[in-house]
Write a protein that holds these residues in place. Structure first.
Motif, PDB file in Angstrom:
ATOM      1  N   GLU A  29       0.825  -1.203   0.000  1.00  0.00           N
ATOM      2  CA  GLU A  29       0.000   0.000   0.000  1.00  0.00           C
ATOM      3  C   GLU A  29       0.861   1.255   0.000  1.00  0.00           C
ATOM      4  OE1 GLU A  29      -3.185   0.265  -0.303  1.00  0.00           O
ATOM      5  OE2 GLU A  29      -3.489  -1.892  -0.437  1.00  0.00           O
ATOM      6  N   ARG A  30       1.961   1.247   0.785  1.00  0.00           N
ATOM      7  CA  ARG A  30       2.843   2.411   0.805  1.00  0.00           C
ATOM      8  C   ARG A  30       3.484   2.616  -0.561  1.00  0.00           C
ATOM      9  NH1 ARG A  30       6.015   0.775   4.420  1.00  0.00           N
ATOM     10  NH2 ARG A  30       4.890   1.643   6.219  1.00  0.00           N
ATOM     11  N   HIS A  31       3.902   1.517  -1.201  1.00  0.00           N
ATOM     12  CA  HIS A  31       4.510   1.610  -2.528  1.00  0.00           C
ATOM     13  C   HIS A  31       3.514   2.139  -3.542  1.00  0.00           C
ATOM     14  CE1 HIS A  31       7.676   0.798  -5.343  1.00  0.00           C
ATOM     15  NE2 HIS A  31       6.903   0.017  -6.083  1.00  0.00           N
ATOM     16  N   ARG A  32       2.250   1.733  -3.380  1.00  0.00           N
ATOM     17  CA  ARG A  32       1.217   2.206  -4.299  1.00  0.00           C
ATOM     18  C   ARG A  32       1.009   3.704  -4.139  1.00  0.00           C
ATOM     19  NH1 ARG A  32      -4.662  -0.155  -3.466  1.00  0.00           N
ATOM     20  NH2 ARG A  32      -3.572  -2.098  -3.971  1.00  0.00           N
ATOM     21  N   ARG A  33       0.980   4.187  -2.867  1.00  0.00           N
ATOM     22  CA  ARG A  33       0.790   5.618  -2.643  1.00  0.00           C
ATOM     23  C   ARG A  33       1.937   6.430  -3.224  1.00  0.00           C
ATOM     24  NH1 ARG A  33      -1.053   3.801   2.494  1.00  0.00           N
ATOM     25  NH2 ARG A  33       0.989   4.305   3.419  1.00  0.00           N
ATOM     26  N   VAL A  34       3.156   5.912  -3.109  1.00  0.00           N
ATOM     27  CA  VAL A  34       4.302   6.618  -3.678  1.00  0.00           C
ATOM     28  C   VAL A  34       4.179   6.697  -5.182  1.00  0.00           C
ATOM     29  CG1 VAL A  34       6.787   6.514  -4.052  1.00  0.00           C
ATOM     30  CG2 VAL A  34       5.853   6.051  -1.783  1.00  0.00           C
ATOM     31  N   ASP A  35       3.764   5.601  -5.823  1.00  0.00           N
ATOM     32  CA  ASP A  35       3.605   5.599  -7.271  1.00  0.00           C
ATOM     33  C   ASP A  35       2.508   6.564  -7.696  1.00  0.00           C
ATOM     34  OD1 ASP A  35       5.605   4.026  -8.175  1.00  0.00           O
ATOM     35  OD2 ASP A  35       4.470   2.158  -8.082  1.00  0.00           O
ATOM     36  N   GLY A  46      -2.300  -1.510 -10.776  1.00  0.00           N
ATOM     37  CA  GLY A  46      -3.056  -2.656 -11.259  1.00  0.00           C
ATOM     38  C   GLY A  46      -3.881  -3.284 -10.150  1.00  0.00           C
ATOM     39  N   SER A  47      -4.951  -3.966 -10.516  1.00  0.00           N
ATOM     40  CA  SER A  47      -5.886  -4.515  -9.539  1.00  0.00           C
ATOM     41  C   SER A  47      -5.609  -5.986  -9.292  1.00  0.00           C
ATOM     42  CB  SER A  47      -7.324  -4.326 -10.030  1.00  0.00           C
ATOM     43  OG  SER A  47      -7.480  -4.899 -11.317  1.00  0.00           O
ATOM     44  N   LEU A  54      -0.295  -6.205 -11.859  1.00  0.00           N
ATOM     45  CA  LEU A  54      -0.372  -7.187 -12.921  1.00  0.00           C
ATOM     46  C   LEU A  54       0.043  -6.520 -14.225  1.00  0.00           C
ATOM     47  CD1 LEU A  54      -3.794  -8.891 -12.063  1.00  0.00           C
ATOM     48  CD2 LEU A  54      -1.503  -9.684 -11.495  1.00  0.00           C
ATOM     49  N   THR A  55       1.114  -6.992 -14.820  1.00  0.00           N
ATOM     50  CA  THR A  55       1.563  -6.426 -16.086  1.00  0.00           C
ATOM     51  C   THR A  55       0.589  -6.800 -17.195  1.00  0.00           C
ATOM     52  OG1 THR A  55       2.943  -8.369 -16.539  1.00  0.00           O
ATOM     53  CG2 THR A  55       3.960  -6.524 -15.360  1.00  0.00           C
ATOM     54  N   ASP A  56       0.579  -6.006 -18.240  1.00  0.00           N
ATOM     55  CA  ASP A  56      -0.341  -6.220 -19.357  1.00  0.00           C
ATOM     56  C   ASP A  56       0.456  -6.169 -20.658  1.00  0.00           C
ATOM     57  OD1 ASP A  56      -2.442  -6.419 -21.084  1.00  0.00           O
ATOM     58  OD2 ASP A  56      -3.663  -4.849 -20.150  1.00  0.00           O
ATOM     59  N   SER A 115       2.220  -0.088 -18.894  1.00  0.00           N
ATOM     60  CA  SER A 115       1.623  -1.423 -18.957  1.00  0.00           C
ATOM     61  C   SER A 115       2.581  -2.486 -18.447  1.00  0.00           C
ATOM     62  CB  SER A 115       1.204  -1.740 -20.398  1.00  0.00           C
ATOM     63  OG  SER A 115       0.210  -0.853 -20.856  1.00  0.00           O
ATOM     64  N   LEU A 116       3.858  -2.361 -18.786  1.00  0.00           N
ATOM     65  CA  LEU A 116       4.837  -3.349 -18.346  1.00  0.00           C
ATOM     66  C   LEU A 116       5.145  -3.232 -16.858  1.00  0.00           C
ATOM     67  CD1 LEU A 116       7.319  -3.329 -21.368  1.00  0.00           C
ATOM     68  CD2 LEU A 116       5.498  -4.967 -20.853  1.00  0.00           C
ATOM     69  N   ARG A 117       4.860  -2.082 -16.268  1.00  0.00           N
ATOM     70  CA  ARG A 117       5.053  -1.902 -14.824  1.00  0.00           C
ATOM     71  C   ARG A 117       3.810  -2.289 -14.020  1.00  0.00           C
ATOM     72  NH1 ARG A 117       7.197   3.418 -12.488  1.00  0.00           N
ATOM     73  NH2 ARG A 117       7.270   1.992 -10.716  1.00  0.00           N
ATOM     74  N   GLY A 118       2.769  -2.722 -14.710  1.00  0.00           N
ATOM     75  CA  GLY A 118       1.563  -3.138 -14.022  1.00  0.00           C
ATOM     76  C   GLY A 118       0.660  -2.006 -13.608  1.00  0.00           C
ATOM     77  N   LEU A 119       0.752  -0.865 -14.294  1.00  0.00           N
ATOM     78  CA  LEU A 119      -0.093   0.293 -13.982  1.00  0.00           C
ATOM     79  C   LEU A 119      -1.240   0.367 -14.975  1.00  0.00           C
ATOM     80  CD1 LEU A 119       2.688   2.938 -13.268  1.00  0.00           C
ATOM     81  CD2 LEU A 119       1.252   1.793 -11.584  1.00  0.00           C
ATOM     82  N   ASP A 120      -2.435   0.562 -14.452  1.00  0.00           N
ATOM     83  CA  ASP A 120      -3.593   0.785 -15.301  1.00  0.00           C
ATOM     84  C   ASP A 120      -3.721   2.283 -15.555  1.00  0.00           C
ATOM     85  OD1 ASP A 120      -5.852   0.324 -16.785  1.00  0.00           O
ATOM     86  OD2 ASP A 120      -7.189   0.316 -15.053  1.00  0.00           O
TER      87      ASP A 120
END
Length: 245
Positions: A29-35, A46-47, A54-56, A115-120
């Motif tokens: 969660e902390r890593h997500r907030r930083v991103d 990503g969910s 999840l990479t796409d 997409s390769l980093r798993g970000l929507d």
């Protein structure tokens, strides 16, 4: 007793694993907030399970192919533009189309890394040439990332839904000032074309959004609304092209 000691050891191990799992989730969660603080609006983690990204690869490949095609087409358009006279109306219109292809192509390549980093993320451009109103063009189809930022940090604090006219003009004023500074770094000249262009766009968005005729036209005769919007955007876009000279 041996059995009692074994049970106590199992309980301790389960408690340790649970605390370890909680720490991992908190870390995610902390890593997500930083991103989320580093990436622009319209980009989300990503969910996956427990927030794991999840990479796409399929979407990344699609963005790569689309970006390369857009940049290739932009190169062809610019070859045509360079062969035309600067005052030729065709040159002014094709320059706008070429500018869109360059920006869209570059950001499609940026979307590959997301997409390769798993970000929507929301697509940066959502078929802007299919807009039925100037408000739809700027609000939902053209550069949606910047549109989200301006809506969140300029439109809502300044006016919001209570004073939409004030918020709209403020957002376009900030955008015009940014473009003036951006192109000044490249040309070292202040022309005023960019600021005037975005102020005019803000006035168009405000006027057409409040005009009952234009709203009805977009609902009942979308083809005619599309023609009028396209003519408005291309004809006023000449000011943007002049600002790039």
């Amino acid at each position: 007793h041996p059995d009692r000691a074994r049970v106590e050891r199992v309980v301790v191990e389960i408690g340790f694993q649970q605390r370890l799992g909680d720490r991992q989730i908190v870390g995610v969660e902390r890593h997500r907030r930083v991103d989320q603080a580093r990436v622009p609006a319209g980009v989300r983690s990503g969910s996956g399970r427990h927030g794991v990204r999840l990479t796409d690869p399929r979407r990344a490949a699609h963005s790569l192919l689309r970006g390369l095609c857009q940049l290739g087409l932009a190169w062809l358009v610019m070859v045509v533009v360079l062969r035309l006279d600067v005052r030729n109306p065709v040159q002014l219109f094709t320059t706008q189309f070429g500018f869109y292809l360059v920006v869209a192509g570059v950001f499609n390549l940026v979307e590959v890394t997301l997409s390769l980093r798993g970000l929507d993320y929301d697509d940066l451009f959502n078929n802007p040439f299919g807009s039925l109103t100037p408000g739809e063009f700027w609000g939902r189809r053209w550069n949606t990332w910047v549109s989200h930022l301006l809506h969140r940090y300029v439109f809502v604090p300044v006016g919001g839904r209570r004073h939409p006219l004030r918020g709209t003009l403020a957002a376009f004023t900030v955008s015009g000032a940014f473009h003036e500074v951006f192109f000044w770094f490249g040309t070292r000249e202040f022309s005023g074309w960019m600021g005037s262009y975005f102020l005019l766009q803000g006035a168009l968005v405000a006027a057409t959004s409040h005009a009952r005729f234009f709203r009805r036209l977009a609902r009942r005769v979308p083809a005619l609304a599309w023609v009028l919007t396209t003519v408005l955007m291309l004809s006023t876009g000449i000011m943007f092209v002049r600002g790039m000279d």
